[in-house]
Design an enzyme around this catalytic site. Structure first.
Site, short mmCIF file in Angstrom:
data_model
loop_
_atom_site.label_atom_id
_atom_site.label_comp_id
_atom_site.label_asym_id
_atom_site.label_seq_id
_atom_site.Cartn_x
_atom_site.Cartn_y
_atom_site.Cartn_z
N GLU A 30 0.81 -1.29 0.13
CA GLU A 30 0.14 -0.05 -0.01
C GLU A 30 0.83 1.27 -0.33
O GLU A 30 0.60 2.33 0.76
CB GLU A 30 -0.98 -0.21 1.02
CG GLU A 30 -1.74 -1.25 1.30
CD GLU A 30 -2.68 -1.35 2.32
OE1 GLU A 30 -2.69 -0.64 3.39
OE2 GLU A 30 -3.62 -2.16 2.27
N ASN A 76 1.97 -5.14 -3.17
CA ASN A 76 0.66 -5.61 -2.90
C ASN A 76 -0.22 -4.18 -2.57
O ASN A 76 0.48 -3.43 -1.78
CB ASN A 76 0.58 -6.56 -1.63
CG ASN A 76 -0.82 -6.93 -1.33
OD1 ASN A 76 -1.44 -7.70 -2.30
ND2 ASN A 76 -1.27 -6.87 -0.39
N HIS A 134 -10.53 -5.61 -3.00
CA HIS A 134 -11.39 -5.55 -1.96
C HIS A 134 -12.64 -4.52 -2.49
O HIS A 134 -12.52 -3.50 -2.92
CB HIS A 134 -11.13 -4.70 -0.61
CG HIS A 134 -10.02 -5.40 0.07
ND1 HIS A 134 -10.21 -6.55 0.94
CD2 HIS A 134 -8.60 -5.15 0.43
CE1 HIS A 134 -9.30 -7.18 1.28
NE2 HIS A 134 -8.18 -6.17 1.26
N GLU A 140 -6.50 -10.40 -1.52
CA GLU A 140 -7.21 -10.37 -0.35
C GLU A 140 -8.71 -10.22 -0.81
O GLU A 140 -9.49 -9.24 -0.57
CB GLU A 140 -6.91 -9.02 0.23
CG GLU A 140 -5.32 -9.00 0.64
CD GLU A 140 -4.93 -7.90 1.34
OE1 GLU A 140 -5.71 -7.10 1.79
OE2 GLU A 140 -3.55 -7.60 1.72
N ASP A 185 -12.47 -9.88 -1.45
CA ASP A 185 -13.85 -9.89 -0.83
C ASP A 185 -14.74 -8.79 -1.85
O ASP A 185 -14.28 -8.01 -2.36
CB ASP A 185 -13.94 -9.41 0.57
CG ASP A 185 -12.89 -8.43 1.22
OD1 ASP A 185 -12.98 -7.39 0.43
OD2 ASP A 185 -12.34 -8.45 2.11
#
Ligand code: G3I
Length: 303
Positions: A127, A169, A206, A235, A237
């Site tokens: 990030e 990432n 996400h 990750e 979702d």
């Protein structure tokens, strides 16, 4: 195939999940996770605050709990994460300049040394790019040590464990037309051109109403892969848990040879960082397979 991991393996891919050490005593949780997934990411236990609570004092109790559960159950492990502006222990938050730079290097060496030869891929840097339209770096204490902090982290990581794939990432790098995506793309292109070691880009993915699954997601995956790196969906979702959207994500990954695998960020909706109400995962709070689960399994099985 009848499980996510086995279905993904048919095309040489993995299907993983985040695992929380605090839930390993819950047999409903471990039954599902043990059966369905073949890659594990520690949700919090390998982060900076967890592994180096005091400078130079490393602690791997929780990280090893997740690691050992994974390996004892035949799964590989993604390492998450070594250099990040968030989840820094207090001592690191208060550092700057050359002492912070050295602390970052020492942290990478300490954690990667402990897990040397045991990790499939590390999220070396997490990030580091800014949200919004700048396409530039996020301001942080690490960024203020100098713009080269990311490549220093990757060079340190390569030397610390040459067997691990080294990933950058981030979230909100899914939409090809977004400035943040282009910023990260330009960094990876530059690293490849200059020989800075990088093996993979992790797209956290996400998805929610502010950053929905984009119709050009496959273009994004293809474009990063064309630079000569793997892409990993790290990750995943989806707020609301749309089965159609889950299938689209899987089909986009399957369409890109260098899309190595997919991890969801939790097992059941009740395990999600978003809260059960968001219903973003593949199993409901009772451990039942949701429509999204079936859509993912069918897609992995080829339609
Ligand atoms: O364990 C403590 C507990 O003892 C304490 O009482 C409680 C009170 O705040 O906090 C508990 O720790 C929380 C931890 O999750 C475990 O539940 C932390 O406060 C909380 O900040 C932490 O949140 C995690 C978050 O990263 C921190 O950055 C989430 O679980 C985790 O899912 C989330 O994961 C991140 C990825 O690492 C990076 N990408 C985004 C993703 C979602 O935010």
């Amino acid at each position: 195939a009848s499980t996510l991991g086995a279905a993904a393996a048919q095309s040489g891919r993995y299907f993983g999940t985040a695992i929380a050490a605090g839930r390993l005593g819950d047999s409903a949780y471990t039954t599902i996770a043990g059966r369905e997934f073949d890659m594990v990411t520690a949700e919090n236990e390998m982060k900076i605050d967890a592994t180096e609570p005091n400078r130079g004092q490393f602690t791997f109790t929780s990280g090893d709990r997740v690691y050992n559960w994974a390996v004892q159950n035949g799964k590989r492990v993604r390492g998450h994460t070594l250099a990040w502006h968030s989840q820094q222990p207090g001592w690191m938050q208060s550092l700057s300049g050359s002492s912070l730079r050295q602390a970052m290097i020492d942290h990478i060496n300490g954690v990667m040394g402990h897990y040397k030869g045991k990790i499939y891929a590390w999220d070396v840097v997490n990030e580091a790019y800014a949200d919004g339209n700048s396409g530039g770096r996020r301001d942080s204490n690490l960024q203020r040590t100098g713009n080269d902090w990311i490549e220093v982290a990757f060079r340190t990581a390569r030397a610390a464990d040459p067997a691990a794939k080294l990933c950058y990432n981030d979230y909100n790098i899914d939409n090809w037309s977004w400035a943040k995506t282009q910023g990260v793309y330009n960094m990876v292109r530059d690293f490849k051109a200059r020989g800075v070691p990088i093996d993979c880009v992790g797209l956290q993915s996400h998805f929610n109403s502010n950053s929905p699954y984009p119709g050009n997601y496959r273009t994004t995956l293809q474009s990063f892969a064309a630079l000569g790196v793997d892409v990993q969906i790290t990750e995943l979702d989806i707020q609301g848990g749309s089965a159609t959207t889950y299938a689209n994500v899987v089909n986009d990954c399957l369409a890109v040879p260098r899309c190595a695998g997919i991890s969801v960020w939790g097992v059941r909706d009740s395990d999600s960082w978003l809260g059960a109400g968001a219903a973003p995962l593949l199993f409901d709070g009772n451990g039942n397979k949701k429509a999204a689960y079936t859509a993912v399994l069918n897609a992995l099985n080829g339609g």
